[in-house]
Scaffold this motif. Structure first.
Motif, PDB file in Angstrom:
ATOM      1  N   ARG A  11      21.031  35.977  40.062  1.00 47.78           N
ATOM      2  CA  ARG A  11      21.496  37.715  39.150  1.00 47.78           C
ATOM      3  C   ARG A  11      22.947  38.403  38.681  1.00 47.78           C
ATOM      4  NH1 ARG A  11      15.951  41.050  39.592  1.00 47.78           N
ATOM      5  NH2 ARG A  11      14.094  39.268  39.411  1.00 47.78           N
ATOM      6  N   ASN A  12      23.979  38.900  38.001  1.00 46.81           N
ATOM      7  CA  ASN A  12      24.519  39.566  37.541  1.00 46.81           C
ATOM      8  C   ASN A  12      25.692  38.988  38.976  1.00 46.81           C
ATOM      9  OD1 ASN A  12      21.913  41.504  36.948  1.00 46.81           O
ATOM     10  ND2 ASN A  12      23.488  40.855  35.278  1.00 46.81           N
ATOM     11  N   LEU A  13      26.134  37.817  39.007  1.00 47.84           N
ATOM     12  CA  LEU A  13      27.252  37.364  40.364  1.00 47.84           C
ATOM     13  C   LEU A  13      28.258  37.822  39.773  1.00 47.84           C
ATOM     14  CD1 LEU A  13      27.172  36.246  43.404  1.00 47.84           C
ATOM     15  CD2 LEU A  13      27.450  34.067  41.712  1.00 47.84           C
ATOM     16  N   SER A  14      28.915  38.193  40.697  1.00 47.42           N
ATOM     17  CA  SER A  14      30.307  38.378  40.360  1.00 47.42           C
ATOM     18  C   SER A  14      30.940  38.097  41.544  1.00 47.42           C
ATOM     19  CB  SER A  14      30.882  40.136  39.730  1.00 47.42           C
ATOM     20  OG  SER A  14      30.375  40.187  38.131  1.00 47.42           O
ATOM     21  N   VAL A  15      32.288  36.970  41.509  1.00 48.35           N
ATOM     22  CA  VAL A  15      33.076  37.138  42.388  1.00 48.35           C
ATOM     23  C   VAL A  15      34.394  36.620  42.543  1.00 48.35           C
ATOM     24  CG1 VAL A  15      33.640  34.980  44.201  1.00 48.35           C
ATOM     25  CG2 VAL A  15      31.177  35.000  43.701  1.00 48.35           C
ATOM     26  N   THR A  16      35.703  37.362  43.452  1.00 55.28           N
ATOM     27  CA  THR A  16      36.965  37.163  43.308  1.00 55.28           C
ATOM     28  C   THR A  16      37.893  37.220  44.371  1.00 55.28           C
ATOM     29  OG1 THR A  16      35.897  39.570  41.889  1.00 55.28           O
ATOM     30  CG2 THR A  16      38.664  39.641  43.254  1.00 55.28           C
ATOM     31  N   PHE A  17      38.505  36.524  44.211  1.00 57.55           N
ATOM     32  CA  PHE A  17      39.999  36.074  44.844  1.00 57.55           C
ATOM     33  C   PHE A  17      40.570  36.697  45.015  1.00 57.55           C
ATOM     34  CE2 PHE A  17      36.603  32.185  44.400  1.00 57.55           C
ATOM     35  CZ  PHE A  17      36.080  32.193  45.710  1.00 57.55           C
ATOM     36  N   ASP A  18      41.324  36.817  46.475  1.00 59.40           N
ATOM     37  CA  ASP A  18      42.502  37.432  46.472  1.00 59.40           C
ATOM     38  C   ASP A  18      43.693  36.763  46.262  1.00 59.40           C
ATOM     39  OD1 ASP A  18      41.636  40.349  45.888  1.00 59.40           O
ATOM     40  OD2 ASP A  18      40.882  40.302  48.294  1.00 59.40           O
ATOM     41  N   THR A  19      44.607  36.574  45.616  1.00 58.98           N
ATOM     42  CA  THR A  19      45.333  35.490  45.530  1.00 58.98           C
ATOM     43  C   THR A  19      47.311  36.210  45.709  1.00 58.98           C
ATOM     44  OG1 THR A  19      45.963  35.620  43.118  1.00 58.98           O
ATOM     45  CG2 THR A  19      44.775  34.402  44.657  1.00 58.98           C
ATOM     46  N   ALA A  20      48.335  36.053  45.966  1.00 58.21           N
ATOM     47  CA  ALA A  20      49.584  36.471  45.424  1.00 58.21           C
ATOM     48  C   ALA A  20      50.429  37.201  44.831  1.00 58.21           C
ATOM     49  CB  ALA A  20      50.650  35.249  46.338  1.00 58.21           C
ATOM     50  N   GLN A  21      49.584  36.355  43.486  1.00 60.50           N
ATOM     51  CA  GLN A  21      49.691  36.974  42.218  1.00 60.50           C
ATOM     52  C   GLN A  21      48.851  38.213  41.664  1.00 60.50           C
ATOM     53  OE1 GLN A  21      49.648  33.316  42.647  1.00 60.50           O
ATOM     54  NE2 GLN A  21      52.055  33.465  43.018  1.00 60.50           N
ATOM     55  N   GLY A  22      47.661  38.701  43.214  1.00 62.70           N
ATOM     56  CA  GLY A  22      46.785  39.634  42.369  1.00 62.70           C
ATOM     57  C   GLY A  22      45.547  38.965  42.079  1.00 62.70           C
ATOM     58  N   PRO A  23      44.809  39.741  42.082  1.00 65.83           N
ATOM     59  CA  PRO A  23      42.442  39.253  42.266  1.00 65.83           C
ATOM     60  C   PRO A  23      42.763  38.652  41.152  1.00 65.83           C
ATOM     61  CG  PRO A  23      43.551  41.866  42.242  1.00 65.83           C
ATOM     62  CD  PRO A  23      44.524  41.459  42.200  1.00 65.83           C
ATOM     63  N   VAL A  24      42.150  37.366  41.411  1.00 67.13           N
ATOM     64  CA  VAL A  24      41.174  36.812  40.419  1.00 67.13           C
ATOM     65  C   VAL A  24      39.419  36.857  40.486  1.00 67.13           C
ATOM     66  CG1 VAL A  24      41.395  34.017  39.975  1.00 67.13           C
ATOM     67  CG2 VAL A  24      43.082  34.842  40.938  1.00 67.13           C
ATOM     68  N   ARG A  25      39.427  36.997  39.200  1.00 69.14           N
ATOM     69  CA  ARG A  25      37.510  37.347  38.672  1.00 69.14           C
ATOM     70  C   ARG A  25      37.152  35.854  38.423  1.00 69.14           C
ATOM     71  NH1 ARG A  25      35.876  41.254  35.507  1.00 69.14           N
ATOM     72  NH2 ARG A  25      33.672  40.838  36.351  1.00 69.14           N
TER      73      ARG A  25
END
Length: 542
Positions: A11-25
């Motif tokens: 349900r309504n899952l959101s995952v973000t990865f922090d990279t050198a270029q900034g957060p990636v959703r």
């Protein structure tokens, strides 16, 4: 079909990865569910978020750099994200299991496969003796010959299809309620793929487990799925019954996916006017007492795409390795413009090697991870001087990248910093750097997403016309062969069992082996695939 309360509900899952270029959703507000006995397919290309959302179910997201921003993952009504690590360990493996895309990367190379399957059960409380007996039963169940002997072997001693069967045995060791299969048949031959899917389907029918299949292959969706969700850039863009989504796609992305499926275009008419540029005569290869190639002969004509198809172990890749002298032949000739490549001295071969180049199946393994894209492409001119002046190297690399659809900004990147499709384009640019006459493509598009695969095939076709190239196209994806090839060789057990133009092979195959290969190929249309499945089952019960 799905119950009132799903077995698993995201349900309504959101995952973000922090990279050198900034957060990636990577995953954005995604919701899907699967019930007991149901098959849900999550369809999408690399980077769509389909694997990330399923990895979250098993707590396999590296944190950091990844983090779950929001959402719930409900297994039998309980939120997995609210559980302790100890509670998750009692569910992961025992109640929810996963089959990974690349079994060689997920099987420990230093332990025998039997011990690895046993350990799955021992960790969850099964005695070693009981686990060993169950391991042998599972190996037999998934079709591994001589289970007792196989259990003592190591992963590298099995074929790709057998390694996938080992992963299935490991996943099913604890009789899970839910199985997640992440690209379980990518890069497998069509007959092996059919066997693996049939095995999963049979085991699901026995146990009643829920099944989530993550794939970019529309044929797998057509064969297996009850329902499908389509993901693009971290979001679900479409969902519905498999036949409904195929017949009446609403979202432009889904429409493009379906339009890109191979095997839907017109077949080529064979050229009759070209002369052979390469002739193999009675080429053989022996490894001790085992004969991998039994004196095969064929011609490749100027400007032709010659496809070589067959199952693993048929000898099709061995042919390519002998041709490029990556291995030495046991006998025969390979005549290129009248010169025997197999008899040349290393010095003479070096001069001719630039004219025959190869694009390998896995660019991750064939591109040096320590070199930038610029270094990977320009290295060819250091090895074969005189093709391009050093002062023009950077400009020429930019031109080659443009030819394969990449801009010059990629020159400073390393292989791990670009996608699989982009890496394959770099591999093609590297092959073109030496201005060859022949390019050998060894499963060069088999692991690519359907749209990227279509783009690479169009690229190869365009380069053939503009550079006057000839291709030896080794593949197991028969719809791609149907669209791209001029002629087809069918190999089995180191022999050519049939050859002809693409129309003859696909519409009037003479050999039963060829007909079986074609029958095992999956159609993207669920209704067509259902008819094929019914016909196959009728033949098996007759």
């Amino acid at each position: 079909m799905a119950e009132a309360q799903p077995l698993l509900e995201v349900r309504n899952l959101s995952v973000t990865f922090d990279t050198a270029q900034g957060p990636v959703r990577a995953v954005r507000d995604v919701s899907w569910s699967v019930g007991r006995g149901e098959v849900l397919a999550i369809l999408g290309e690399s980077g769509s978020g389909k694997s990330v959302s399923s990895s979250a179910v098993l707590d396999l997201i590296d944190c950091p750099p990844g983090r779950i921003e929001s959402g719930q993952i409900l297994f039998e009504g309980r939120d997995l994200l609210g559980m302790s690590r100890a509670e998750r360990r009692t569910i992961n493996g025992r109640r929810i299991a996963m089959i990974f895309q690349d079994p060689l990367s997920h099987l420990n190379p230093v332990y025998a496969v039997g011990w690895q399957i046993e350990e799955t059960m021992v960790i969850h409380g099964t005695s070693r003796a009981e686990a060993r007996a169950e391991t042998l039963r599972l190996l037999a169940r998934v079709g591994i010959p001589d289970p007792a002997e196989a259990a003592a072997k190591y992963p590298h001693q099995f074929s790709g299809g057998q390694r996938q069967r080992l992963m299935i045995a490991m996943a099913l060791a604890l009789k899970p309620d839910l199985l997640i299969a992440d690209e379980p048949t990518t890069a497998l031959d069509v007959t092996v793929q059919a066997q693996i899917l049939a095995l999963i389907e049979e085991l699901q029918a026995e146990t009643g487990m829920g099944l989530v299949i993550i794939t970019h292959d529309l044929g797998v969706v057509a064969e297996m799925a009850d329902r499908v969700v389509v993901m693009n850039r971290g979001e679900i863009v479409e969902r519905g019954g498999a036949a409904e989504v195929y017949r009446n796609p609403q979202h432009p992305y889904t429409q493009r996916l379906i339009a890109a499926a191979p095997g839907q275009g017109a077949m080529r008419e064979t050229r009759q006017d070209a002369s052979p540029i390469l002739s193999l005569r009675h080429v053989s290869k022996r490894y001790g007492a085992f004969t991998a190639l039994h004196g095969i002969s064929y011609d490749l004509h100027e400007g032709e795409v010659l496809a070589i198809v067959g199952e693993s172990g048929s000898g099709k890749s061995t042919t390519a390795r002998l041709l490029l002298r990556l291995e030495e032949a046991s006998g025969g000739q390979a005549l290129y413009r009248g010169q025997d490549l197999l008899a040349m001295s290393p010095r003479d071969l070096h001069a001719l090697r630039r004219e025959i180049q190869m694009v390998f199946q896995d660019p991750t393994q064939s591109l040096n991870p320590r070199m930038t894209v610029y270094q990977l492409i320009s290295e060819a001119w250091a090895i074969h001087p005189g093709i391009v002046e050093r002062a023009r190297w950077r400009a020429r690399v930019a031109e080659l990248l443009a030819e394969v659809g990449l801009d010059d900004g990629y020159m400073s990147r390393y292989p791990h910093q670009i996608s699989g499709g982009q890496r394959q384009r770099v591999a093609i640019a590297r092959a073109l750097a030496l201005e060859p006459r022949i390019i050998v493509c060894d499963e060069a598009v088999s692991a690519l997403d359907v749209q990227v695969q279509a783009q690479v095939i169009r690229l190869l076709d365009r380069l053939k016309a503009s550079h006057g190239l000839s291709y030896i196209f080794i593949a197991h994806d028969l719809p791609v062969v149907r669209d791209f090839a001029d002629r087809v060789l069918v190999m089995r057990g180191g022999r050519i069992v049939e050859q002809g133009d693409v129309r003859q092979i696909f519409e009037m195959p003479r050999e039963e082996y060829t007909r079986n290969l074609l029958a095992a190929s999956l159609d993207p249309d669920p209704e067509v695939q259902a008819q094929r499945r019914a016909a196959r089952q009728a033949m098996e019960t007759a």
